[in-house]
Design a protein around this motif. Sequence first.
Motif, short mmCIF file in Angstrom:
data_model
loop_
_atom_site.label_atom_id
_atom_site.label_comp_id
_atom_site.label_asym_id
_atom_site.label_seq_id
_atom_site.Cartn_x
_atom_site.Cartn_y
_atom_site.Cartn_z
N MET A 372 19.60 -29.67 9.07
CA MET A 372 20.86 -29.87 9.80
C MET A 372 20.79 -29.19 11.16
SD MET A 372 23.39 -27.09 9.68
CE MET A 372 23.22 -25.38 9.26
N ASP A 373 21.22 -29.89 12.18
CA ASP A 373 21.33 -29.31 13.52
C ASP A 373 22.79 -29.36 13.92
OD1 ASP A 373 18.62 -28.96 13.67
OD2 ASP A 373 18.28 -30.38 15.32
N VAL A 374 23.31 -28.26 14.42
CA VAL A 374 24.67 -28.26 14.94
C VAL A 374 24.59 -28.48 16.45
CG1 VAL A 374 26.83 -26.99 15.20
CG2 VAL A 374 25.43 -26.67 13.14
N GLY A 380 24.22 -29.02 23.65
CA GLY A 380 23.42 -29.77 22.68
C GLY A 380 23.15 -28.88 21.48
N GLU A 381 21.89 -28.84 21.02
CA GLU A 381 21.57 -28.09 19.79
C GLU A 381 21.81 -26.59 19.97
OE1 GLU A 381 17.49 -28.43 18.38
OE2 GLU A 381 17.75 -26.60 17.21
N ILE A 382 22.65 -26.05 19.10
CA ILE A 382 22.90 -24.60 19.12
C ILE A 382 22.39 -23.95 17.84
CG2 ILE A 382 25.27 -24.81 18.25
CD1 ILE A 382 26.01 -22.51 20.16
N ILE A 383 22.36 -24.76 16.75
CA ILE A 383 21.87 -24.27 15.46
C ILE A 383 20.86 -25.28 14.92
CG2 ILE A 383 22.54 -24.19 13.00
CD1 ILE A 383 25.00 -22.65 13.73
N GLY A 384 19.77 -24.76 14.36
CA GLY A 384 18.84 -25.58 13.60
C GLY A 384 18.64 -24.93 12.24
N GLY A 385 18.80 -25.69 11.17
CA GLY A 385 18.65 -25.07 9.85
C GLY A 385 18.31 -26.08 8.79
MG MG Z 1 15.60 -27.04 16.29
#
Ligand code: MG
Length: 458
Positions: A372-374, A380-385
């Motif tokens: 999941m990417d927030v 744009g992308e602030i979280i990647g998990g």
């Molecule tokens: Mg990422």
Amino acid sequence: MKRTKVNDLLASDSPLSQVLVKGWLRTRRDSKTFSFLEVNDGSCPANLQVVANDTLPNYEELRKLTTGSALAVVGDLVASGGKGQRWEVTASAVEVLSLAPETYPLQKKRHTDEYLRSIAHLRPRTNKYGAMFRIRADTAWAIHRFFRQHGFRWLHSPIITASDCEGAGELFRVTTLPPGVTAGDENAFSQDFFGARANLTVSGQLSAEMLALALGDVYTFGPTFRAENSNTRRHAAEFWMVEPEMAFCDLSGNMDLGEALIKEMARFVMAECAADLELFSRFVDPGLTTTLTGIIEKAFVRIRYTEAVAILQRSGQEFGFPAQYGLDLQTEHERYLTEVHFRAPVIVYDYPKQIKPFYMRVNDDGQTVAAMDVLVPVIGEIIGGSQREERLEILEARMGECGIDRAAYEWYLDSRRYGSVVHSGFGMGFERLLMMLTGVANIRDVIPFPRTPGDIMF
Ligand code: MG
Ligand code: 4AD
């Protein structure tokens, strides 16, 4: 006599006699029999107005005071007759600690961000960067408070590691070998400091997984390094990452935590950094309050990667990069989804496995992983998990597919042998968070000493 911070003086309920303030002169205005000295001590954006009368024994010296000079002032805090301020200090003594020469490079006019980046000692003395670095420090504290309130424990993951979590090969090598010994020479590593290949960490996740599988809920918060040669406004070679990891938690619980964290940070700066934040909504991003309120109030949209790609394809937009199944989303795609299509933060999940690292849990379709990417507007992308692959055989197979040297990861695989459980986590870029919170468009301007490709100062 104990020094009082300007921040505390200006919040006083009543007049005070004989306080000591130390700070730097911003401006001096003279009249016939006295001078106003605007003193800033860095504790808050506001200056303290000091009234220095010509009865002071060193008044002649004070009439020559220059911007940037350091002062120690003793006097009474009294109601101010001036507009826009409640208190001022009538000085009974002003000591000049250090007189700045006329060549002081910060003058009243506004300077460019690029110019300020080149003067290490003065950048934090400007209104903008003073506010930025106070917000940065306070937000870091708020992150620790958030996790503590949610029952997480802080893990100090190592800065020097022997692994490449993301498998992207964007590693800075750590070595004490003399120049000329090539990195490709495996024998060389046995003679190196650690007797093995070592690098600066690209993520604390693998360590966090070990601790989560023992303590339950943990997080790392520290410096992270990527030798990623992308000279953009949102990439730095050295940045800070916040990485929670939760045992017994699946992807949807992971998304809930990411959304709660971002909302809480927006609430925090609006409520607890209001004085500093005002500068950014006035001079940097007039839409900042609206953006932050939107982040707090709107539920984050959650869509699968396939839906995201379909929306982009149907959009009729001309993108620089194609939106196509099997390709990663680009910043322009992320911005279209958050700023144009949904006008809200968006969590994209279930990405094709070939564009994601080995540790993400394979979904039942065998094609996608529980990633999941927030995504938030502008950044744009602030979280990647992701939810992590907890099944040993599948993890081993994925490592094979990704070309990962299993021998180096036996310690990691062991966690799937002894009491393996469902677990999840994510990484939030701290600088990207600060960009979102302040509206500042360039990552270099939320870091005290930025490091980017081809650029290292101080
Ligand atoms: Mg990422
Ligand atoms: O998406 P990333 O690469 O995820 C990981 O590293 C996972 N191991 C995290 C985890 O699951 N524990 O990076 C996470 C976030 C990105 O969303 C971005 O906000 C930030 O880290 N980031 C950067 N920030 C500034 N400069 C860079 N070069 C960054 N690379 C990633």
